[in-house]
Design a protein around this motif. Structure first.
Motif, PDB file in Angstrom:
ATOM      1  N   UNK A 199       1.176   4.487  -9.769  1.00  0.00           N
ATOM      2  CA  UNK A 199       1.908   3.808  -8.695  1.00  0.00           C
ATOM      3  C   UNK A 199       1.784   4.590  -7.398  1.00  0.00           C
ATOM      4  N   UNK A 200       1.774   5.919  -7.501  1.00  0.00           N
ATOM      5  CA  UNK A 200       1.673   6.754  -6.313  1.00  0.00           C
ATOM      6  C   UNK A 200       0.408   6.498  -5.517  1.00  0.00           C
ATOM      7  N   UNK A 201      -0.732   6.454  -6.194  1.00  0.00           N
ATOM      8  CA  UNK A 201      -1.994   6.195  -5.495  1.00  0.00           C
ATOM      9  C   UNK A 201      -2.036   4.777  -4.936  1.00  0.00           C
ATOM     10  N   UNK A 202      -1.494   3.822  -5.705  1.00  0.00           N
ATOM     11  CA  UNK A 202      -1.435   2.447  -5.208  1.00  0.00           C
ATOM     12  C   UNK A 202      -0.573   2.386  -3.946  1.00  0.00           C
ATOM     13  N   UNK A 203       0.565   3.073  -3.971  1.00  0.00           N
ATOM     14  CA  UNK A 203       1.451   3.097  -2.811  1.00  0.00           C
ATOM     15  C   UNK A 203       0.777   3.740  -1.608  1.00  0.00           C
ATOM     16  N   UNK A 204      -0.007   4.767  -1.855  1.00  0.00           N
ATOM     17  CA  UNK A 204      -0.717   5.433  -0.763  1.00  0.00           C
ATOM     18  C   UNK A 204      -1.693   4.463  -0.089  1.00  0.00           C
ATOM     19  N   UNK A 205      -2.399   3.676  -0.887  1.00  0.00           N
ATOM     20  CA  UNK A 205      -3.339   2.700  -0.309  1.00  0.00           C
ATOM     21  C   UNK A 205      -2.597   1.653   0.512  1.00  0.00           C
ATOM     22  N   UNK A 206      -1.476   1.166  -0.010  1.00  0.00           N
ATOM     23  CA  UNK A 206      -0.706   0.145   0.707  1.00  0.00           C
ATOM     24  C   UNK A 206      -0.148   0.716   2.006  1.00  0.00           C
ATOM     25  N   UNK A 207       0.410   1.926   1.946  1.00  0.00           N
ATOM     26  CA  UNK A 207       1.001   2.542   3.134  1.00  0.00           C
ATOM     27  C   UNK A 207      -0.056   2.843   4.200  1.00  0.00           C
ATOM     28  N   UNK A 208      -1.227   3.289   3.775  1.00  0.00           N
ATOM     29  CA  UNK A 208      -2.311   3.555   4.729  1.00  0.00           C
ATOM     30  C   UNK A 208      -2.791   2.258   5.371  1.00  0.00           C
ATOM     31  N   UNK A 209      -2.843   1.182   4.575  1.00  0.00           N
ATOM     32  CA  UNK A 209      -3.245  -0.115   5.124  1.00  0.00           C
ATOM     33  C   UNK A 209      -2.264  -0.566   6.205  1.00  0.00           C
ATOM     34  N   UNK A 210      -0.976  -0.314   5.986  1.00  0.00           N
ATOM     35  CA  UNK A 210       0.037  -0.663   6.984  1.00  0.00           C
ATOM     36  C   UNK A 210      -0.094   0.221   8.216  1.00  0.00           C
ATOM     37  N   UNK A 211      -0.483   1.485   8.010  1.00  0.00           N
ATOM     38  CA  UNK A 211      -0.653   2.405   9.131  1.00  0.00           C
ATOM     39  C   UNK A 211       0.459   3.419   9.282  1.00  0.00           C
ATOM     40  N   UNK A 212       1.339   3.533   8.288  1.00  0.00           N
ATOM     41  CA  UNK A 212       2.464   4.468   8.363  1.00  0.00           C
ATOM     42  C   UNK A 212       2.004   5.899   8.094  1.00  0.00           C
ATOM     43  N   UNK A 213       2.825   6.858   8.499  1.00  0.00           N
ATOM     44  CA  UNK A 213       2.576   8.268   8.203  1.00  0.00           C
ATOM     45  C   UNK A 213       3.013   8.541   6.771  1.00  0.00           C
ATOM     46  N   UNK A 214       2.172   9.208   5.997  1.00  0.00           N
ATOM     47  CA  UNK A 214       2.430   9.353   4.562  1.00  0.00           C
ATOM     48  C   UNK A 214       2.698  10.800   4.158  1.00  0.00           C
TER      49      UNK A 214
END
Length: 340
Positions: free
Chosen positions: A152-167
């Motif tokens: 889930x963590x890696x999936x969340x990272x892809x989604x958050x990067x697609x949105x453009x947020x700071x991770x």
């Protein structure tokens, strides 16, 4: 066909591979020849007897598969036969063949292997609901992903990067280089440092807008404390309650973890301008229309190139105990998949 049978509560010895008759699709069902099946932390909790949604034992677990449509019922469009597909399954997914309804089936993108396809449903739906649907993450905001190296963590990272947020993401030091390559802005070593102190130092005491937390127990209190004004805490698991022994000991540890969980009163939430919510995709089977919409958006992400499931390791059905151990020891970076 062969399937992985969970024979009772306990350690790895309760997992058996057995031979049973092939299932037969009803008029409105499809039979899938499974090429890969996902394994999730819920399967591990079910083995230990601490997953309340597990079916009565003996049972076959598994929420997601990929494969080829082998047979169809009389009411199904004949064009489905022979297609490569992804399917969600309400258990019984860890088998060589599964029967599902059309509403649970999606065409597999050619760009994904069967292993990658089986890694998509549970992890990415969970991440999508946490971040996009309920978390409402914005490009100008920041997110903390606990267990950023997990499925889930890696999936969340892809989604958050697609949105453009700071991770920001917590992970053991050995996973930091990989996560940086995947685009994580700020890795945090939770094993050797206090993640809360690290986050507050990095954000100059402000905190973060969204935190997704599968840890449970007292960590939910700390995650809530690390929220910035208008911040949201998304809770989706209790991995801190995990105990490899299973049985009574595992249930006792789960109970101790529950006692450490916070209670959120409306007044402090209002005063602090914060929100909390929970996600359990296993309780969304009655929302098939929404789920299909979410999966279609994720499949569009595959087509557009920003979504590519990472499979860390595959295990055969006969190696299912090794797969459970691999995940419990937190050795995986991304998804672990079973292949018949």
């Amino acid at each position: 066909m062969r399937q992985i049978l969970n024979t009772g509560d306990g350690g790895y010895e309760v997992l058996k591979v057995e031979e049973v008759a092939d299932p037969t699709p009803q008029n409105n069902e499809l039979l899938i020849d499974v090429r890969a099946a996902g394994i999730n932390f819920a399967d591990i909790l079910a083995r230990k007897g601490t997953y309340q949604d597990a079916p009565p034992k003996p049972c076959v677990m598994g929420y997601e598969v990929s494969g080829v449509v082998e047979a169809i019922g009389s009411d199904i469009d004949p064009d489905w036969r022979g297609r490569e597909v992804i399917a969600t399954t309400r258990f019984k997914g860890q088998a060589e063949k599964v029967v599902v309804a059309p509403s649970q089936v999606f065409e597999k993108p050619d760009s994904l292997s069967f292993e990658q396809a089986a890694a998509l449903p549970v992890n990415y739906i969970t991440a999508w609901v946490l971040i996009e649907v309920m978390g409402s993450l914005q490009p100008y905001e920041s997110i903390l992903i606990h267990n950023a190296g997990g499925g889930v963590g890696l999936a969340a990272l892809e989604v958050a990067r697609h949105i453009g947020a700071t991770t920001y993401g917590t992970a053991s030091p050995g996973k930091h280089e990989f996560l940086l390559e995947k685009g994580l802005d700020h890795p945090i070593d939770y094993r050797n440092n206090d993640w809360y102190e690290e986050v507050m130092e990095m954000t100059e005491g402000r905190g973060l807008e969204l935190i997704i937390d599968p840890l449970g127990g007292k960590e939910w209190k700390r995650s809530y404390k690390a929220l910035r004004s208008t911040g949201r805490l998304g809770m989706f698991g209790v991995s801190s309650a995990s105990d490899s022994s299973g049985g009574f000991t595992a249930k006792l540890k789960l109970l101790a973890t529950v006692f450490k969980m916070p209670f959120f009163h409306p007044v402090p939430l209002i005063d602090k301008n914060r929100g909390v919510f929970g996600v359990n995709v296993g309780h969304l089977w009655h929302e098939q229309e929404k789920a299909r919409h979410w999966v279609q958006q994720l499949l569009q992400g595959v087509e557009d190139g920003w979504l590519s499931p990472h499979v860390d390791e595959t295990f055969t059905f006969d190696e299912v105990a090794d797969a459970h151990r691999y995940i419990e020891e937190r050795r995986n970076i991304g998804k672990v998949v079973l292949v018949p």
